[in-house]
Design a protein around this motif. Structure first.
Motif: not given
Length: 364
Positions: A171-176
């Motif tokens: 999971v991309p950190t910025f999206w999370l």
């Protein structure tokens, strides 16, 4: 054999053993001395790399910092270049920069017009607090999940933890971070908003720069509760990737140790499972885990730009982004030196922990 000769032999054996003990300590001292010397040489290399890369960035700092009217006046442009040392050859600029670093002077920010050291003294503790909380959560959860997955190999819990760790890595950190901020703050309103504390509160008296520690030392428990509440969500977001990484590495390391002969021998002797796990298995598996944790902590310090932007966290990531977009060269080089220095310190600490955990490293 006479008693006199026996006592002399005993003294001789003792005398021969004493140098061995002192000699066992000297390799560790020499090892640490070599590591410190290597770190100093690498620090000089970091200053050179950051200086060269910063000056290779396309764009003109004069255009980024002066207005259009000032750019049309050659006298103002020449004066600005002279004030910031940009009118000198690059080798001379680097020597001036290196001299300033040795003296603890990283120059003056072209945006804030303050010493870069003062700016970093405010932003570095914020990032250290965020990254420290994230790595602490990652170590506790990642190691525990990895051990459980290894002990219950090929069972439902093992498969479930492996899937969750894969999700955490993918999971991309910025999206999370965006989803966490939107869901928990905007929709559910169960977490505080952006920043390090509530806007209505004043920061605690500065001792370490870490609001959680400083507020606890000052006895300001309302500020402490606010600082912890603001810290939890971004720390969990940053920790998710590292938890997945540590879970997979811990599982592999524990499975490898469980197959060793000395673990089988400990089981054959009838030792309790808890003793085998903590005294034999985990201690041997900690070396690769510490390596991954050290690298992860360094990457957390240097990779918090988007998370800090989403949660309005005034850390190094925010400072580096603003400095890069305005071509604030002293600030950019200062951030590069801080990140490089953190990696050097972490690697040195990891090397020392190797010797503490694994006696074989001390002997080598």
């Amino acid at each position: 054999m006479s008693p006199t000769s026996s006592s002399e032999d005993l003294k001789g054996d003792t005398a021969r053993r004493k140098p061995g003990r002192s000699g066992s300590r000297s390799p560790l001292i020499r090892f640490l001395a070599r590591r410190v010397l290597t770190a100093l040489l690498l620090a000089v290399g970091i200053t050179l790399v950051t200086f060269v890369l910063t000056n290779l960035v396309p764009g003109d700092p004069v255009s980024a910092n002066l207005g259009q009217r000032a750019l049309g006046d050659p006298a103002i442009v020449a004066q600005w270049r002279a004030e910031h040392g940009l009118d000198k050859p690059l080798p001379q600029q680097y020597l001036m920069h290196l001299q300033g670093v040795v003296q603890g002077d990283l120059g003056t920010s072209q945006q804030s017009h303050r010493p870069v050291m003062d700016d970093l003294a405010e932003s570095v503790p914020a990032t250290l607090e965020l990254a420290g909380a994230a790595i602490l959560i990652s170590l506790v959860a990642g190691v525990a999940f990895g051990v459980v997955a290894a002990l219950r190999r090929d069972r439902l819990s093992d498969h479930l933890l492996r899937v969750l760790s894969l999700i955490g890595i993918s999971v991309p950190t910025f999206w999370l971070a965006l989803m966490a901020f939107y869901v928990f703050f905007y929709r559910l309103q169960v977490t505080p908003g952006s920043g390090r504390i509530d806007p209505t509160m004043s920061p605690p008296p500065q001792v370490t720069g870490l609001y959680t520690i400083d507020s606890a030392l000052a006895g300001q428990w309302d500020v402490f509760a606010s600082a912890v509440g603001h810290l939890i969500t971004p720390a969990l977001v940053l920790a998710l990737y590292t938890i997945g990484l540590l879970t997979r590495f811990t599982r592999s390391a524990v499975l490898e140790v469980l197959g060793q002969d000395y673990v089988r021998a400990a089981r054959a002797k009838g030792l309790p499972g808890r003793v085998i796990l903590f005294r034999y298995v985990l201690r041997s598996a900690l070396v690769p885990i510490i390596t991954v944790a050290g690298l992860a902590f360094g990457s957390l310090l240097s990779g918090t730009v988007l998370v800090e932007a989403i949660f309005a966290w005034p850390g190094v990531g925010q400072y580096a982004y603003k400095s890069a977009t305005t071509l604030d060269l002293p600030a950019v080089m200062g951030v590069g030196l801080v990140v490089g220095g953190v990696y050097l310190v972490i690697n040195l600490i990891v090397d020392v922990l190797y010797g503490v955990i694994d006696p074989r490293v001390r002997l080598q």
